[in-house]
Design an enzyme around this catalytic site. Structure first.
Site, PDB file in Angstrom:
ATOM      1  CD  GLU A 211     -54.103 -27.016 -40.362  1.00 32.50           C
ATOM      2  OE1 GLU A 211     -53.451 -27.827 -41.039  1.00 32.50           O
ATOM      3  OE2 GLU A 211     -54.996 -26.306 -40.851  1.00 32.50           O
ATOM      4  CG  ASP A 248     -52.606 -24.052 -48.234  1.00 29.89           C
ATOM      5  OD1 ASP A 248     -52.685 -23.170 -49.118  1.00 29.89           O
ATOM      6  OD2 ASP A 248     -53.474 -24.204 -47.350  1.00 29.89           O
ATOM      7  CE  LYS A 341     -59.912 -25.940 -45.736  1.00 30.29           C
ATOM      8  NZ  LYS A 341     -59.313 -24.582 -45.831  1.00 30.29           N
ATOM      9  NE  ARG A 370     -61.632 -24.552 -42.833  1.00 28.26           N
ATOM     10  CZ  ARG A 370     -62.245 -23.535 -43.437  1.00 28.26           C
ATOM     11  NH1 ARG A 370     -63.476 -23.687 -43.868  1.00 28.26           N
ATOM     12  NH2 ARG A 370     -61.626 -22.389 -43.659  1.00 28.26           N
ATOM     13  CB  SER A 371     -56.548 -24.032 -38.801  1.00 29.50           C
ATOM     14  OG  SER A 371     -57.476 -22.988 -38.947  1.00 29.50           O
TER      15      SER A 371
END
Ligand code: PGA
Ligand code: ZN
Length: 422
Positions: A211, A248, A341, A370-371
């Site tokens: 990311e 996170d 998500k 999302r990644s």
């Protein structure tokens, strides 16, 4: 809302930011309006997520091809929906869910249904002649109120960075900025300071994770937090006032046999809770995401209780945007914030149900990328339309992330909506 008559659903396989295939869909209405959208993809996934259908043909993209999902849109979905008049997003999504007939959307593939769901929303917004964020607000029955607070990836570990540090994301939250424009400037300046700091401390070249977060070989989990504070201070900003942080932990991924393997340390659930609480007292954290594992239902209420007066207990893998899990967590007082998500649950309608459940319990909502992402920017419109408290997109160095930040800047310029203050 007026009727939306579907003329054609089309799809293609495209590549995401990790160079893996994903699904792009386009929807054309009989009014001539069109909309297209693509589906993101996770790497640090929760087990309760809707199913991402992959071809499994090891001779193509190591089995990750999405031709089946693409074909499901072009074939079954197109055939079943063509000529149909829909009065709402909910009707369109319900028809897809019905056609799929499985609880996890495993037949059509959630990667197919997400692209189709958002492409339909875009086409409807185009037919109505309104911006996508306004259309999203109407889908949720909410007024346009605010722009989300940014949470921007600074340091990465876990599954996004070759597991060389245990904590997945340390994020910057520009709490002192008065708008998105100022917030981004502040974040970029701390990111730059962090790159210098890392070179000085670890003599490591600038390695970026999935990311775009920086990921040197941190000596331990806590250094990720303390280095972030150092970088904030290096820009003469006050931690907690000008610039706060979020964490996170993604701890499902280091949960082994009922314990937490945090680097070399093996922590029992209550030791893990104490550790997380200590971090929230020592560092200016506004939220801790997945501080415990997705399976550790017994201990989440304890974590929330310890954090509730100063920091949000945010569930990602734990909740997987699944209304059923959110209901259970509300009843158990196991969290007070939802990471949302859309592809964890497969349609805009199910994600909307998840968000409204969370809101009705007084929880905060973070709309999240999302990644594995694409250059599509619908996430920014979704966060604004659904009045999310926070948005989590990733870092500020890669175009698939910047597409969304830049879209937020455009929405800010267009609407002058204030940034959300919690
Ligand atoms: P992902 O993880 O790799 O599943 O997108 C992102 C996150 O944990 O928030
Ligand atoms: Zn997460």
């Amino acid at each position: 809302m007026s009727a939306f008559i579907l003329e054609r659903l089309h799809a293609r396989e495209i590549l995401d930011s990790r160079g893996r295939p994903t699904v792009w869909a386009e929807c054309r209405l009989s009014s001539g309006a069109t909309g297209a959208a693509s589906t993101p993809s996770g790497a640090s996934t929760g087990r309760a997520e809707a199913m991402e259908l992959r071809d499994g043909d090891l001779n193509r993209y190591g089995g990750l091809g999405c031709r089946k999902s693409v074909q499901n849109i072009r074939g079954q979905l197109h055939e079943a929906m063509r000529g149909h008049s829909f009065s709402s997003q909910a009707e369109f999504d319900a028809k897809m869910i019905d056609l799929d007939g499985t609880p996890t959307l495993s037949r059509l593939g959630a990667n197919a249904t997400v692209a189709a769901s958002v492409a339909f929303a875009r086409a409807c917004a185009a037919q109505r002649g309104v911006p996508l964020y306004r259309h999203f607000a109407e889908i949720a029955g909410l007024p346009l109120r605010s722009l989300p607070q940014l949470t921007v990836n600074l340091f990465s570990g876990g599954k996004h960075a070759g597991e060389q540090a245990p904590l997945q994301d340390i994020l910057l939250v520009p709490t002192g900025a008065k708008n998105v424009d100022e917030g981004l400037e502040a974040v970029v300046s701390v990111y730059r300071a962090a790159t210098k700091l890392i070179w000085k401390k670890y003599q490591q070249r600038l390695l970026r994770a999935d990311e775009g977060g920086l990921s040197p070989l941190f000596p331990d989990a806590e250094s990720m937090l303390s280095d972030a504070v150092e970088a904030i201070i290096a820009t003469r900003r006050t931690p907690g006032a000008d610039m706060s942080m979020a964490l996170d932990a993604a701890s499902s991924h280091f949960y082994r046999d009922g314990n937490y393997q945090l680097g070399p340390e093996r922590l029992s659930p209550s030791a893990m809770i104490d550790r997380v609480e200590a971090w929230t007292r020592r560092y200016p954290l506004v939220s801790v995401e997945d501080g415990l594992s997705e399976d550790d239902w017994a201990h989440w209420p304890m974590l929330r209780q310890k954090l509730q007066d100063h920091c949000l207990t945010l569930g990602d893998d734990f909740l997987c945007t699944q209304p059923e899990r959110i209901r259970r967590a509300i009843a158990a007082k196991a969290a007070d914030a939802l990471l949302l998500k859309v592809n964890q649950v497969g349609t805009l309608t199910a994600a909307n149900e998840a968000a409204s459940l969370a809101r009705s319990a007084g929880w905060k909502v973070t709309v999240s990328a999302r990644s594995g992402e694409t250059e599509d920017d619908w996430l920014a419109d979704l966060a604004v339309g659904w009045s999310s408290d926070f948005i989590k997109i990733g870092s500020i160095t890669q175009s698939e992330r910047l597409a969304k930040y830049n879209r937020l800047l455009a929405i800010e310029a267009e609407t002058s909506l204030p940034i959300r203050r919690s």
